[in-house]
Design a protein around this motif. Structure first.
Motif, PDB file in Angstrom:
ATOM      1  N   SER A  49      39.183 -33.962  20.010  1.00 57.47           N
ATOM      2  CA  SER A  49      38.170 -32.958  19.456  1.00 57.47           C
ATOM      3  C   SER A  49      38.356 -32.758  17.940  1.00 57.47           C
ATOM      4  O   SER A  49      37.907 -31.672  17.645  1.00 57.47           O
ATOM      5  CB  SER A  49      38.239 -31.587  20.450  1.00 57.47           C
ATOM      6  N   VAL A  50      39.727 -33.247  17.475  1.00 58.95           N
ATOM      7  CA  VAL A  50      39.872 -32.696  16.120  1.00 58.95           C
ATOM      8  C   VAL A  50      38.820 -33.260  15.102  1.00 58.95           C
ATOM      9  O   VAL A  50      38.779 -32.588  13.813  1.00 58.95           O
ATOM     10  CB  VAL A  50      41.273 -33.374  15.674  1.00 58.95           C
ATOM     11  N   VAL A  51      38.153 -34.151  15.409  1.00 60.52           N
ATOM     12  CA  VAL A  51      37.299 -34.639  14.426  1.00 60.52           C
ATOM     13  C   VAL A  51      36.002 -33.705  14.215  1.00 60.52           C
ATOM     14  O   VAL A  51      35.432 -33.740  12.898  1.00 60.52           O
ATOM     15  CB  VAL A  51      36.470 -35.828  14.830  1.00 60.52           C
ATOM     16  N   GLU A  52      35.456 -33.208  15.213  1.00 65.24           N
ATOM     17  CA  GLU A  52      34.307 -32.301  14.874  1.00 65.24           C
ATOM     18  C   GLU A  52      34.263 -31.249  14.118  1.00 65.24           C
ATOM     19  O   GLU A  52      33.276 -31.399  13.115  1.00 65.24           O
ATOM     20  CB  GLU A  52      33.951 -31.456  16.422  1.00 65.24           C
ATOM     21  N   PRO A  53      35.090 -30.529  13.768  1.00 63.77           N
ATOM     22  CA  PRO A  53      35.176 -29.463  12.889  1.00 63.77           C
ATOM     23  C   PRO A  53      35.486 -30.309  11.323  1.00 63.77           C
ATOM     24  O   PRO A  53      35.506 -29.569  10.474  1.00 63.77           O
ATOM     25  CB  PRO A  53      36.144 -28.625  13.181  1.00 63.77           C
ATOM     26  N   ALA A  54      36.139 -31.248  11.587  1.00 64.98           N
ATOM     27  CA  ALA A  54      36.775 -31.801  10.214  1.00 64.98           C
ATOM     28  C   ALA A  54      35.761 -33.034   9.619  1.00 64.98           C
ATOM     29  O   ALA A  54      35.901 -33.380   8.871  1.00 64.98           O
ATOM     30  CB  ALA A  54      37.970 -32.412  10.530  1.00 64.98           C
ATOM     31  N   ILE A  55      34.545 -33.252  10.105  1.00 65.45           N
ATOM     32  CA  ILE A  55      33.813 -34.211   9.611  1.00 65.45           C
ATOM     33  C   ILE A  55      33.330 -34.144   8.369  1.00 65.45           C
ATOM     34  O   ILE A  55      33.459 -34.789   7.537  1.00 65.45           O
ATOM     35  CB  ILE A  55      32.560 -34.341  10.495  1.00 65.45           C
ATOM     36  N   PRO A  56      32.730 -32.662   7.999  1.00 67.69           N
ATOM     37  CA  PRO A  56      32.445 -32.356   6.589  1.00 67.69           C
ATOM     38  C   PRO A  56      33.822 -32.713   5.516  1.00 67.69           C
ATOM     39  O   PRO A  56      33.527 -33.443   4.433  1.00 67.69           O
ATOM     40  CB  PRO A  56      32.016 -30.933   6.289  1.00 67.69           C
ATOM     41  N   ILE A 174      43.137 -26.110  15.799  1.00 67.47           N
ATOM     42  CA  ILE A 174      44.085 -26.482  14.786  1.00 67.47           C
ATOM     43  C   ILE A 174      43.781 -27.557  13.700  1.00 67.47           C
ATOM     44  O   ILE A 174      44.462 -27.952  12.764  1.00 67.47           O
ATOM     45  CB  ILE A 174      45.252 -27.165  15.650  1.00 67.47           C
ATOM     46  N   ALA A 175      42.454 -28.133  13.870  1.00 68.24           N
ATOM     47  CA  ALA A 175      42.054 -29.270  13.005  1.00 68.24           C
ATOM     48  C   ALA A 175      42.231 -28.607  11.427  1.00 68.24           C
ATOM     49  O   ALA A 175      42.586 -29.272  10.608  1.00 68.24           O
ATOM     50  CB  ALA A 175      40.624 -29.877  13.221  1.00 68.24           C
ATOM     51  N   GLY A 176      41.608 -27.633  11.466  1.00 65.19           N
ATOM     52  CA  GLY A 176      41.280 -26.972   9.876  1.00 65.19           C
ATOM     53  C   GLY A 176      42.677 -26.816   9.551  1.00 65.19           C
ATOM     54  O   GLY A 176      43.037 -27.198   8.134  1.00 65.19           O
ATOM     55  N   PRO A 177      43.486 -25.805   9.922  1.00 68.39           N
ATOM     56  CA  PRO A 177      44.926 -25.536   9.703  1.00 68.39           C
ATOM     57  C   PRO A 177      45.558 -26.751   8.931  1.00 68.39           C
ATOM     58  O   PRO A 177      46.359 -26.880   8.202  1.00 68.39           O
ATOM     59  CB  PRO A 177      45.337 -24.662  10.372  1.00 68.39           C
ATOM     60  N   PHE A 305      26.627 -32.407  15.659  1.00 66.82           N
ATOM     61  CA  PHE A 305      26.765 -32.851  14.314  1.00 66.82           C
ATOM     62  C   PHE A 305      26.523 -31.937  13.251  1.00 66.82           C
ATOM     63  O   PHE A 305      27.065 -31.603  12.095  1.00 66.82           O
ATOM     64  CB  PHE A 305      26.253 -34.425  14.173  1.00 66.82           C
ATOM     65  N   LEU A 306      25.063 -31.227  13.355  1.00 69.12           N
ATOM     66  CA  LEU A 306      24.509 -30.583  12.372  1.00 69.12           C
ATOM     67  C   LEU A 306      25.051 -29.396  12.026  1.00 69.12           C
ATOM     68  O   LEU A 306      25.129 -28.740  10.694  1.00 69.12           O
ATOM     69  CB  LEU A 306      23.176 -30.326  12.531  1.00 69.12           C
ATOM     70  N   LEU A 307      25.674 -28.299  12.975  1.00 71.00           N
ATOM     71  CA  LEU A 307      26.333 -27.160  12.715  1.00 71.00           C
ATOM     72  C   LEU A 307      27.502 -27.201  11.636  1.00 71.00           C
ATOM     73  O   LEU A 307      27.346 -26.475  10.824  1.00 71.00           O
ATOM     74  CB  LEU A 307      26.658 -26.564  13.883  1.00 71.00           C
ATOM     75  N   PRO A 308      28.439 -27.968  11.890  1.00 70.36           N
ATOM     76  CA  PRO A 308      29.550 -28.075  10.982  1.00 70.36           C
ATOM     77  C   PRO A 308      29.033 -28.371   9.757  1.00 70.36           C
ATOM     78  O   PRO A 308      29.478 -28.082   8.710  1.00 70.36           O
ATOM     79  CB  PRO A 308      30.400 -28.943  11.696  1.00 70.36           C
ATOM     80  N   GLN A 309      28.137 -29.493   9.619  1.00 73.53           N
ATOM     81  CA  GLN A 309      27.612 -29.751   8.109  1.00 73.53           C
ATOM     82  C   GLN A 309      26.865 -28.398   7.470  1.00 73.53           C
ATOM     83  O   GLN A 309      27.435 -28.330   6.312  1.00 73.53           O
ATOM     84  CB  GLN A 309      26.536 -30.761   8.204  1.00 73.53           C
ATOM     85  N   LEU A 310      26.135 -27.644   8.156  1.00 73.09           N
ATOM     86  CA  LEU A 310      25.566 -26.533   7.456  1.00 73.09           C
ATOM     87  C   LEU A 310      26.643 -25.379   7.332  1.00 73.09           C
ATOM     88  O   LEU A 310      26.373 -24.776   5.969  1.00 73.09           O
ATOM     89  CB  LEU A 310      24.816 -25.973   8.500  1.00 73.09           C
ATOM     90  N   PHE A 311      27.626 -25.256   7.898  1.00 75.83           N
ATOM     91  CA  PHE A 311      28.841 -24.338   7.795  1.00 75.83           C
ATOM     92  C   PHE A 311      29.501 -24.898   6.287  1.00 75.83           C
ATOM     93  O   PHE A 311      29.755 -23.922   5.531  1.00 75.83           O
ATOM     94  CB  PHE A 311      30.038 -24.295   8.865  1.00 75.83           C
ATOM     95  N   ALA A 312      29.367 -26.080   6.267  1.00 80.66           N
ATOM     96  CA  ALA A 312      30.242 -26.497   5.096  1.00 80.66           C
ATOM     97  C   ALA A 312      29.739 -26.661   3.960  1.00 80.66           C
ATOM     98  O   ALA A 312      30.224 -26.644   2.783  1.00 80.66           O
ATOM     99  CB  ALA A 312      30.834 -28.058   5.402  1.00 80.66           C
ATOM    100  N   VAL A 313      28.271 -26.518   3.823  1.00 80.10           N
ATOM    101  CA  VAL A 313      27.420 -26.478   2.585  1.00 80.10           C
ATOM    102  C   VAL A 313      27.866 -25.473   1.517  1.00 80.10           C
ATOM    103  O   VAL A 313      28.063 -24.253   1.917  1.00 80.10           O
ATOM    104  CB  VAL A 313      26.023 -26.418   2.706  1.00 80.10           C
TER     105      VAL A 313
END
Length: 482
Positions: A49-56, A174-177, A305-313
């Motif tokens: 699961s670490v990949v999903e929030p870290a894709i951007p 934990i992916a982000g930290p 996929f789309l939601l993390p991308q929009l958060f990161a814009v």
């Protein structure tokens, strides 16, 4: 004649399958190896699961497009779809413990490779190797059933599933930290270190299980052809939607995918012990559920996929400029609700029937995506959309799984449910890849970044795909009545 002395530590009791297990050994090591299995499941869920929030972040670090970024997460899913149907057969043939340890060795190598990856191809190879982790859960269930009585095995299986789900929440958190304080390489390395340690503990503490002799051969040609079909399809989906690919090249890719898929069907029809029983797939109760599961999970994969991308814009434009750590926190409520929806889906299917649950799931998904296409200017709107769509997808697919398990003969339950699990994985992968392709197709030529209209299109398409399941329900219902 010598007499033997009674030794309580050496006394035995019948095992769950008629085997005789040492009482002392079971009492001493039983809880230990179950606990080790649970920790292993926790680490696997985290690594997955670490990949999903870290894709951007990975896209920025590796300099790749959204479609290529989607492929990072999909590599695990595609590999898992191939491994899942054969993991149990391998466990029966060679021993569950032996196969589990072998799979974990591949996962560990893949995690270390991903942790050291200098570029996208190496990272993808590591992700593919990590994908064999999907086989760990069914093998764990087999081992628990072999070594524990029925009551204890049910509790142990529940523990393993709960910890795997909990690992998904840990990975999202934990992916982000880890990526921001250390580097993205450590997102893969830290869970992998835990997997290596727990695999060594499994090797030492878990009782051995003897292989089951069988005349059935493993369908390696079927495995190879399905692997090739999925791999070429995913890579082709990225290439077809990328700039510069000629129509001739796109046609060649389509022909290769069709040829591989046709070859797989021919091999499965002739195999004595096929990887996927196509006769089972032809049963209405199964293929109806497979089609509905595929449609539902395509929509779900697009949202994932789309939601993390929009958060990161960047917040300078229409986005939020959210860090990887905060993306994980925003996605966490959806992960929790998604985990809870599994049990809710089974309950709802028993009470209202799978079709009714799927209809509600489709309505919620469609309404949420249409609303999000119109209103996506605040973080809470995205968080709420994630929660609603995660719950809808979870109850819908689980209701179909539970309904199919009770609609087929008892001896066909394993085959039928494994087909749905594979369909679920492939649907999520296709949805994520379609989402990436939409962002790529509508990228700003000057900056290379996706425009706001690309996200609006993506959310609208996800809503339309969700609505499509309503049409599928109606068609399959008419077919069943006929």
């Amino acid at each position: 004649m010598a007499t033997s002395r009674y030794d309580p530590a050496a006394s035995t009791r019948p095992g769950p399958a008629g085997a005789v297990l040492p009482r002392g050994r079971t009492a001493r090591f039983g809880r230990l190896w179950i606990g080790v299995l649970g920790v292993l499941a926790l680490a696997l869920g985290t690594l997955q699961s670490v990949v999903e929030p870290a894709i951007p972040l990975l896209q920025r670090e590796l300099g790749v497009s959204p479609a290529e970024g989607a492929l990072v997460g999909n590599a695990v899913l595609v590999a898992g779809a191939v491994v899942a149907p054969v993991a149990g057969k391998l466990g029966d043939r060679y021993g569950g413990k032996r196969v589990l340890v072998g799979l974990m060795a591949v996962v560990a190598a893949g995690g270390l490779l991903a942790g050291l990856a200098p570029n996208l191809p190496v990272l993808l190879l590591g992700q593919v190797m990590q994908g064999v982790m999907v086989g760990a859960l069914p093998l764990s269930f087999i081992l628990v059933r072999k070594h524990l009585p029925a009551g204890e095995s049910q509790a142990a299986i529940g523990l393993v599933v709960a910890l795997f789900t909990g690992g998904g929440m840990v990975g999202t958190s934990i992916a982000g930290p880890v990526a921001e304080e250390l580097s993205w390489h450590w997102m893969f390395a830290l869970p992998t270190i835990v997997i290596i340690a727990t695999t060594l503990a499994v090797t030492r503490l878990m009782p051995h299980d003897p292989p089951i002799k069988s005349d059935d051969r493993i369908d390696w040609p079927g495995v190879a052809l399905l692997s090739g079909t999925l791999l070429v399809f995913m890579i082709g989906l990225v290439r077809v939607t990328s700039a510069g690919l000629s129509p001739l090249a796109a046609g060649v890719i389509a022909v290769v995918v069709a040829a591989l898929a046709t070859g797989w069907v021919v091999v499965e029809r002739r195999a004595a012990s096929p990887m996927v029983d196509l006769r089972m797939l032809a049963k209405p109760a199964v293929w109806h559920s497979c089609v509905l599961t595929f449609v539902i999970t395509i929509s779900s994969g697009m949202v994932i996929f789309l939601l993390p991308q929009l958060f990161a814009v960047s917040a300078d434009g229409y986005g939020f400029g959210v860090s990887t750590t905060d993306i994980g926190l925003y996605l966490l409520p959806g992960a929790i609700v998604g985990a809870a929806s599994d049990s809710a889906g089974g309950f709802a299917a028993r009470r209202y029937g799978p079709r009714a649950v799927v209809i509600v799931s489709a309505v919620v998904t469609t309404a949420t995506m249409i609303a999000l296409a119109s209103a996506h200017t605040a973080e809470w709107q995205l968080v709420l959309a994630k929660v609603l769509t995660a719950f809808a997808a979870g109850v819908g697919t689980t209701a179909l799984l539970a309904g199919t398990a009770t609609a087929v003969e008892a001896g066909d339950t394993g085959i039928a449910t494994s087909l749905l699990v594979v369909t679920r994985v492939i649907g999520v992968a296709v949805g994520a890849q379609v989402g990436g392709a939409i962002l790529d197709a509508a990228a700003d030529p000057a900056t290379g970044l996706p425009t706001e209209s690309a996200f609006v299109t993506g959310f609208a398409v996800a809503g339309l795909v969700g609505a499509l399941s309503l049409l599928v329900v109606r068609i399959t219902k008419k077919g069943a009545q006929a």
